[in-house]
Design a protein around this motif. Structure first.
Motif, mmCIF file in Angstrom:
data_model
loop_
_atom_site.group_PDB
_atom_site.id
_atom_site.type_symbol
_atom_site.label_atom_id
_atom_site.label_comp_id
_atom_site.label_asym_id
_atom_site.label_seq_id
_atom_site.Cartn_x
_atom_site.Cartn_y
_atom_site.Cartn_z
ATOM 1 N N GLN A 49 74.692 63.011 11.611
ATOM 2 C CA GLN A 49 75.901 62.347 11.126
ATOM 3 C C GLN A 49 76.154 61.050 11.891
ATOM 4 O O GLN A 49 76.813 60.129 11.415
ATOM 5 N N LEU A 53 78.022 57.569 10.120
ATOM 6 C CA LEU A 53 79.333 56.990 10.459
ATOM 7 C C LEU A 53 79.260 55.470 10.483
ATOM 8 O O LEU A 53 80.137 54.779 10.002
ATOM 9 N N SER A 105 82.244 53.928 16.730
ATOM 10 C CA SER A 105 82.754 55.285 16.535
ATOM 11 C C SER A 105 81.632 56.315 16.540
ATOM 12 O O SER A 105 81.851 57.470 16.890
ATOM 13 N N ILE A 108 81.292 57.547 20.015
ATOM 14 C CA ILE A 108 82.311 58.537 20.362
ATOM 15 C C ILE A 108 81.905 59.886 19.785
ATOM 16 O O ILE A 108 81.929 60.909 20.458
ATOM 17 N N TRP A 109 81.484 59.848 18.531
ATOM 18 C CA TRP A 109 81.166 61.097 17.853
ATOM 19 C C TRP A 109 80.041 61.849 18.557
ATOM 20 O O TRP A 109 80.151 63.030 18.855
ATOM 21 N N GLU A 112 80.926 63.150 22.015
ATOM 22 C CA GLU A 112 81.856 64.274 22.027
ATOM 23 C C GLU A 112 81.229 65.526 21.420
ATOM 24 O O GLU A 112 81.873 66.564 21.331
ATOM 25 N N HIS A 113 79.985 65.409 20.979
ATOM 26 C CA HIS A 113 79.279 66.600 20.504
ATOM 27 C C HIS A 113 78.091 66.933 21.390
ATOM 28 O O HIS A 113 77.100 67.487 20.919
ATOM 29 N N LYS A 116 76.515 70.346 21.428
ATOM 30 C CA LYS A 116 75.521 70.768 20.433
ATOM 31 C C LYS A 116 74.102 70.489 20.935
ATOM 32 O O LYS A 116 73.149 71.071 20.456
ATOM 33 N N VAL B 39 90.312 57.336 16.418
ATOM 34 C CA VAL B 39 88.985 57.434 15.817
ATOM 35 C C VAL B 39 88.594 58.894 15.670
ATOM 36 O O VAL B 39 88.078 59.324 14.648
ATOM 37 N N ARG B 40 88.920 59.663 16.712
ATOM 38 C CA ARG B 40 88.499 61.062 16.774
ATOM 39 C C ARG B 40 89.047 61.863 15.598
ATOM 40 O O ARG B 40 88.344 62.687 15.018
ATOM 41 N N PHE B 43 86.947 62.069 12.347
ATOM 42 C CA PHE B 43 85.651 62.741 12.268
ATOM 43 C C PHE B 43 85.781 64.025 11.478
ATOM 44 O O PHE B 43 86.680 64.823 11.715
ATOM 45 N N GLU B 44 84.853 64.214 10.565
ATOM 46 C CA GLU B 44 84.836 65.495 9.881
ATOM 47 C C GLU B 44 83.963 66.419 10.697
ATOM 48 O O GLU B 44 82.848 66.060 11.064
ATOM 49 N N ASP B 45 84.480 67.578 10.954
ATOM 50 C CA ASP B 45 83.687 68.459 11.787
ATOM 51 C C ASP B 45 82.719 69.219 10.916
ATOM 52 O O ASP B 45 83.028 70.268 10.369
ATOM 53 N N GLU B 46 81.532 68.662 10.733
ATOM 54 C CA GLU B 46 80.603 69.258 9.785
ATOM 55 C C GLU B 46 80.073 70.614 10.244
ATOM 56 O O GLU B 46 79.623 71.398 9.453
ATOM 57 N N PHE B 47 80.186 70.854 11.550
ATOM 58 C CA PHE B 47 79.724 72.161 12.029
ATOM 59 C C PHE B 47 80.622 73.262 11.496
ATOM 60 O O PHE B 47 80.163 74.307 11.079
ATOM 61 N N GLU B 50 79.995 73.672 7.687
ATOM 62 C CA GLU B 50 78.822 74.478 7.370
ATOM 63 C C GLU B 50 79.134 75.964 7.409
ATOM 64 O O GLU B 50 78.773 76.712 6.521
#
Lengths: 799, 65
Positions: A49, A53, A105, A108-109, A112-113, A116, B39-40, B43-47, B50
């Protein structure tokens, strides 16, 4: 079919590339294996993803080689780790990294993951303006080094510098906001409670609430005086101790008198006091202070060499590698410097050929070659293979770092008296004598108590609220406007200093010239197309920056099949084509004599000299026009650390009365500024690299030029985006005019004060008069100053 | 008009509560980074998506059975 015609763009970093360079993976084009690897990691962990973005959000990375594996080995050292961690209870650890690559962004995404990517990271949070990420992780499962390596593997390597070890974990200053909040709360409520006083006449029902309201007002203003206004008292006492009359003395005096007289009136039930004026005064003053204080979170004005230098380095003891903290390096130590590492101390090259990029230091981004036995100065970055050096000094005594031990770095430049303080010196004495004279007059006329009343009234009304507010609001507004136009100034007093500047000193490399753009020019015998193709093929595989520039220069020519290409470090490239030997590289490699004034790369066929590629830094657009405008008002100087090979070019561009000085060392630059100042000049220095750090510090105003906000700038008073350099004169003239606006507003403040004093000396100052006059004077001055500075800054919009 | 004492008391307490809330939010750092949260939240939390899709599909399977 259409795909072929379209330009190929790296899916990760957006770099344009030719088809032959492209690495295909998963049906997507990449410019290099580094970018491909990052994509691979993210895709595998279902983090693709990232690429949806934003388009091409990545940063180009070098391929991860074996050396990088060792790069972060020092993080396994428990002592270093301890200093970097924010929190540690044995199981959970928290660390906050500065990551310069954070820019969109997607960043950031993905940051922040992180959980995972590795399940042992429990939480990560980005602060985008500050470009930091705070990572919480399980200490028993993953080490700090593994986390940093993980970040580096997805092209977000954190920058861990010497500074991180030494700084105290500083708390951001929230005190002013607390003070302002409390003053605002008290001000609002006191205004309500003061309502009965505004109703004229007798016998209203509200009359009987007066005593209760009085006590409430008194209670509300206690925290305002003792907490919110505290800094004014401290500053006044400090001023008195140093025998400096600053504006805070009058403010502190005014607040004290206001509070004591109001308290007296409430306790003796003789009146309502001036609590609304008191709280309002403090609130407005703090508001001015807050407005003046602007913080650019993402910029740092205090950087020194410590923010560039690494924490640890690899030391070789008896053929064994050992990680050592920089501060423990001693002369004679043998150090191993890998690709992209910064050389922390002066040393002598012992092994391999060094290719050193001094762009942090000089602003010159073409690297310099060094051979075994050459001296290498600290601050450069090694490009290419690892090298070994023997230290000849420790960190604090290297040629460059010695600069920070000099006097100019020890004193606080902003400790000088500002405009408001200069004026308030006379103002204070005037007010005190008026208070005394009118006191004496009323003492003989109506007795002691009236005299005290009048004296306190004079001190209350003379409290220089308007005077103290005009400069903060004017400078604060200009500070903000400059920020919109990409000139980031440290604080308000910088603008005041800028207004007095009469001499401008510029650095050349990286300031007047562009930092990463070079013009390539071929001089010599004309080359055939075939020869150009051969040269292009020769430089294609080379990682040398000059090779890359030549490759770009010959972009349109196709490649040929060469029989043999060999790159000889520090010499050049040799190739064979149709039984002929071609050489490209240094002067003696190709059988030439170097005049050693410009950077060039020679080309020969069968040892027959053909010509050379000359690399010239490109001057920024608009420099000529800027200097022409500036020469009318300012003395202009150029201080360059380079040799005078560019003298002729500069002479053509710049006006005649510009003084050009070459071969200036780090210390020369600083001394030169000092000598100008001793002649009574007010000097502004404009520079970019660490070698200007001394001059920037010494100058009355030091401005660092930055190509973008990612790059380092040495400590300075302001940071100017490179693209805005051609309009420097506009910033200077706006600062000058701002000072004029402040003078006019001072005049207005005096008029208000004379009116107020008129009420006070005639014993007519009632709380209502004070409550109306004081806010009106303050607010009107704030509006006046804000509008005028707004008009002034319109000038900056014109291109 | 005695009621006025009560209303003034209440209004002061209310104002004080807001002051304390403001000060505590400053202390907790809510004003430190005013950009990233904006911004946060986009975000779509795709996890999570799913997982939801998985549960939905298994549910539909069950109903089909």
């Amino acid at each position: 079919m259409s795909e072929k015609k379209e330009k190929l763009i790296c899916y990760h970093c957006g770099l344009e590339m030719t088809e032959s360079e492209t690495v295909w993976f998963d049906g997507k084009p990449f410019c290099c294996n580094g970018c491909k690897t990052v994509y691979e990691i993210l895709n595998k962990n279902k983090l693709s993803q990232y690429y949806t973005l934003n388009e091409t959000p990545g940063i180009k990375t070098d391929e991860i080689d074996e050396n990088v594996k060792q790069k972060y080995a020092y993080l396994d050292n428990p002592e270093i780790e301890k200093k970097l961690l924010e929190f540690d209870d044995g199981q959970t650890k928290v660390v906050n990294f500065y990551i310069p690559n954070i820019h969109c962004s997607s960043c950031i995404w993905v940051l922040e993951h992180l959980d995972k990517l590795n399940e042992n990271i429990s939480h990560s949070e980005v602060n985008f303006p500050a470009k930091t990420v705070r990572i919480t992780y399980r200490a028993d499962k993953i080490s700090l080094r593994e986390i940093v390596e993980l970040l580096a593997s997805i092209a977000y390597p954190p920058l861990i510098s010497l500074e991180d070890l030494e700084k105290d974990k500083k708390q951001s200053n929230k005190k002013l906001i607390y003070q302002l909040g409390i003053a605002g709360f008290a001000f609002g409520n006191v205004m309500l409670m003061a309502l009965p006083e505004y109703i004229q006449g007798e016998g209203y029902w509200i009359e009987r609430f007066k005593p209760v309201f009085g006590w409430i007002m008194f209670t509300l203003s206690v925290p305002v005086v003792f907490y919110s206004a505290r800094d004014y008292f401290e500053s006044a006492i400090k001023g008195l101790k140093q025998k400096i009359v600053n504006v805070d003395i009058l403010i502190a005096l005014g607040i004290t008198v206001l509070f004591l007289r109001s308290a007296y009136e409430i306790i003796t039930k003789t009146g309502p006091g001036f609590f609304d004026s008191l709280t309002g005064l403090v609130f407005f003053l703090l508001l001015g202070k807050y407005f003046q204080r602007i913080t650019y979170d993402y910029l740092s004005f205090e950087r020194d060499y410590k923010s560039y230098f690494p924490i640890a380095v690899t030391k070789i003891i008896n053929n064994k590698e050992e990680i050592t903290e920089i501060k423990d390096i001693k002369p004679g130590d043998r150090l191993l410097i890998r690709n992209e590492e910064i050389i922390p101390v002066d040393g002598i090259l012992m092994k391999n050929t060094a290719l050193i990029d001094y762009s942090f230091v000089t602003g010159e981004s073409l690297p310099v070659e060094k051979k075994v036995g050459d001296q290498i100065l600290a601050g450069g970055k090694q490009k290419g293979n690892f090298i070994e050096i023997e230290a000849i000094s420790d960190v604090d005594n290297s040629y460059l770092t010695k600069l920070w031990a000099r006097e100019a770095f020890q004193e606080d430049k902003n400790n000088i008296k500002n405009l408001t303080d200069k004026i308030s010196k006379y103002f204070t004495f005037a007010i005190l004598s008026i208070a005394l004279l009118s006191g004496i007059y009323w003492y003989y006329k109506s007795g002691f108590s009236t005299a005290i009343w009048v004296i306190t009234a004079v001190l209350i009304v003379a409290c220089p609220c308007a005077l103290a507010l005009s400069a903060p609001f004017a400078f604060g507004n200009i500070l903000r406007q400059f920020g919109y136009h990409k000139f980031y100034v440290k604080n308000a007093s910088v603008i005041e200093n800028t207004a007095h500047i009469d001499t401008l000193v510029f650095d050349k490399t990286g300031t007047l010239t562009e930092q990463e753009k070079y013009e390539v020019d071929y001089q010599g015998k004309k080359l055939s197309d075939k020869e150009k193709q051969i040269i292009k093929t020769m430089v294609r595989a080379s990682k040398h920056p000059l090779s890359k520039l030549i490759y770009k220069y010959l972009k349109k020519y196709p490649l040929v099949n060469l029989q043999k290409i060999t790159e000889i470090p520090s010499k050049g490239i040799e190739a064979e084509y149709q039984e002929k030997k071609y050489r490209l590289g240094s002067a003696n490699f190709t059988g030439n004599i170097s005049r050693n004034t410009t950077t060039q790369s020679f080309f020969s066929i069968e040892n027959q000299n053909m010509g050379s590629f000359v690399f010239k830094a490109k001057y920024r657009n608009g420099i000529k026009e800027l200097f022409n405008r500036l020469q009318q008002k300012y003395d202009l100087f150029i201080l360059s650390g380079d040799n005078d090979s560019e003298k002729e070019t500069l002479r053509k561009i710049l006006p005649e009365n510009t003084t050009l000085l070459f071969n200036q060392s780090v210390h020369d630059k600083m001394d030169f500024i000092q000598s100008l100042q001793q002649k009574g000049k007010k000097v502004m220095m404009i520079g970019d690299g660490l070698n200007d750090a001394g001059a920037l510090q010494q100058a009355d105003v030091g401005i660092a030029i930055a190509e973008d906000s990612n790059v380092f700038t040495p400590s300075s008073d302001g940071i100017l985006k490179a693209e805005k350099l051609p309009v420097l004169d506009k910033f200077l003239s706006v600062s000058k005019n701002t000072l004029k606006v402040i003078y006019i507003s001072f005049l207005l403040a005096f008029i208000y004060n004379i009116i107020g004093l008129g009420f006070a000396v005639t014993n007519n100052l009632t709380p209502i008069v004070a409550a109306i006059l004081m806010p009106i004077s303050s607010i009107s001055i704030v509006i006046f100053v804000t509008i005028l500075t707004g008009i002034l800054s319109k000038k900056l919009n014109i291109r | 008009m005695i009621a006025l004492y009560l209303t003034i008391f209440i209004s002061l307490i209310l104002a004080l509560i807001f002051l304390v809330l403001f000060l505590s939010s400053v202390k907790n750092g809510q004003f430190e980074d005013s950009y990233t949260p904006s911004v946060r939240m986009l975000f779509e939390d795709e996890f999570n998506l799913e997982k939801k899709e998985d549960t939905i599909s298994t549910e539909t399977k069950q109903t089909n059975d």
